[in-house]
Each structure stands twice: as C-alpha cells, then as structure tokens.
Design an enzyme around this catalytic site. Structure first.
Site, short mmCIF file in Angstrom:
data_model
loop_
_atom_site.label_atom_id
_atom_site.label_comp_id
_atom_site.label_asym_id
_atom_site.label_seq_id
_atom_site.Cartn_x
_atom_site.Cartn_y
_atom_site.Cartn_z
N ASP A 1 0.84 -1.19 0.00
CA ASP A 1 0.00 0.00 0.00
C ASP A 1 0.88 1.25 0.00
O ASP A 1 2.05 1.17 0.34
CB ASP A 1 -0.93 0.00 1.22
N GLU A 2 0.32 2.38 -0.37
CA GLU A 2 1.07 3.63 -0.50
C GLU A 2 2.30 3.42 -1.40
O GLU A 2 3.38 3.94 -1.15
CB GLU A 2 1.50 4.17 0.88
N ALA A 3 2.11 2.63 -2.45
CA ALA A 3 3.22 2.23 -3.31
C ALA A 3 3.83 3.41 -4.06
O ALA A 3 4.97 3.32 -4.54
CB ALA A 3 2.76 1.16 -4.30
N GLN A 4 3.11 4.51 -4.12
CA GLN A 4 3.69 5.71 -4.77
C GLN A 4 4.92 6.20 -4.02
O GLN A 4 5.78 6.86 -4.60
CB GLN A 4 2.65 6.83 -4.87
#
Ligand SMILES: [Zn+2]
Length: 218
Positions: A86-89
């Site tokens: 998650d929050e891979a950006q």
C-alpha cells in the site's frame, strides 16, 4: 500465473479500503499475506482506510530490499501466499523492480496500491515504475468527486485553503502547523484553474481563468 497488479487512483478513491478487503477475503480462505506500506496516515507499520479499518503492516524503509525481505521471511519458515504493497507511490523505483521479482522469481501475486500522480499532476516515481512493469493496471474510480460534482481525477495540495503547485513532492510529518497544508481532490478543469472548494465558495478565481461560457465549447 502470478501477477503484479497496480491499483491506482486519486487520494480518496478507496485504495486502502480495497487493499484491506483483498487481505480480508484471502485470509478468510486460509491464505497468509505479507503487507508492506509506507507513511500510512495511521502511523508506522499500519495499513488503514478512511473508513476506520486498520491492520498491521511492514513499514518499508529507504533503500530496503523488499525482495530480500520476502525471501528472508520464507527462508525462516514464514508464509507469504501473496503480497500487498500500500502507499506504493512512496516506494522507490528499485523497490518496485524488487516487487516484480517477487512475482517472477517466487511466483507470488503482488497487489500494489498507490496514488498515480502528485499535486502537480506528475507521476510519483513509484507509480511510474508500476505503470511500466505491472501486468495489469486497475484504475480505481470510486466515489471521489470534485466540489463541482465532476469525477475527481487530480490531487491538489492547499496551504491555508489556496491551491499550490510548488513544493516538495512528499511532505511527511513534522510539518510546520502554521503552514496548514491540506489535500483536496479535484477534476482536471478545476485543478488546472486552481479552484478549490474554498476558493470557489469565496468566489476567488485565479487571474488566468476565462469565464465559464467562454470555455464550455472546448
Ligand atoms: Zn471540478
């Protein structure tokens, strides 16, 4: 075939909720996942959604090799039937390459969730690498709406309610509270006109804005 899937969208599109749902559905079938995240709003080592759900996760550090982390976990007898990031950006491009290796070399599905573009409507480096490498990109278009009611496709950063287009790509923690940084999702038109909900209410238009009827045909 195992896959690297990138679920992408704007800030309020429900990515983390979907990540938690995938986690729930799979663990209900007896599968065990490894969850990575970075800078979640609930704090270090957490994956949370706006709806209040939260689960433990591995906080990814700078320069951490996430492929090596999974291999190490497996070699110690741990299980990883799938991986959620998650929050891979916020991951580095190299770390996205490592996630692709988890798929290709270990045969494990990787589901990455991230915001596509930053407040200047530029791709985050991690999201760019995911677009380049993913087997599938799923664009999430949930309920996020601009104040005008159009679908919100862009993220705006605001300071004191006014939209800004300058500044660091990522602002995390320890921000001077007097700066009052916020985020808001907007449609492309209002992102390019820098019209936030607050400035629309105040009737403030940026100087380069044309009257609405002059641009409605374009
Ligand atoms: Zn709008």
């Amino acid at each position: 075939m195992p896959e690297l899937v990138f679920f992408s969208g704007t800030m309020d599109c429900g990515k983390s909720t979907l990540a938690l749902q995938i986690e729930h559905n799979r663990s209900a079938r007896g599968l065990q996942g490894m969850i990575f995240t970075r800078d979640d709003r609930a704090g270090e080592g957490k994956l949370s959604s706006r709806l209040g759900l939260v689960t433990d996760a591995v906080e990814v550090e700078d320069d951490q090799d996430v492929y090596a982390y999974v291999v190490d976990h497996l070699s110690k007898g741990g299980r990883a039937d799938y991986v959620i990031a998650d929050e891979a950006q916020f991951l580095a491009p190299e770390q996205i390459d490592q996630l692709a290796r988890v798929v290709d070399d270990l045969g494990i599905d990787v589901f990455a969730f991230g915001i596509t573009t930053d407040f200047r409507s530029k791709l985050f480096p991690g999201s760019q690498r995911l677009v380049e490498l993913a087997d599938r990109v799923e664009v999430l278009q949930v309920e996020a709406l601009c104040w005008c009611g159009a679908r919100a496709t862009h993220n705006a950063r605001t300071i004191g309610g006014r939209m800004v287009v300058e500044g660091a790509q990522v602002v995390v923690g320890d921000v001077d509270q007097s700066e009052d940084i916020g985020y808001e999702v907007l449609c492309r038109r209002h992102h390019s006109r820098r019209t936030t909900a607050a400035s629309a209410r105040a009737g403030v238009l940026s100087p380069d804005v044309l009257p609405v009827d002059a641009v409605s045909r374009t």
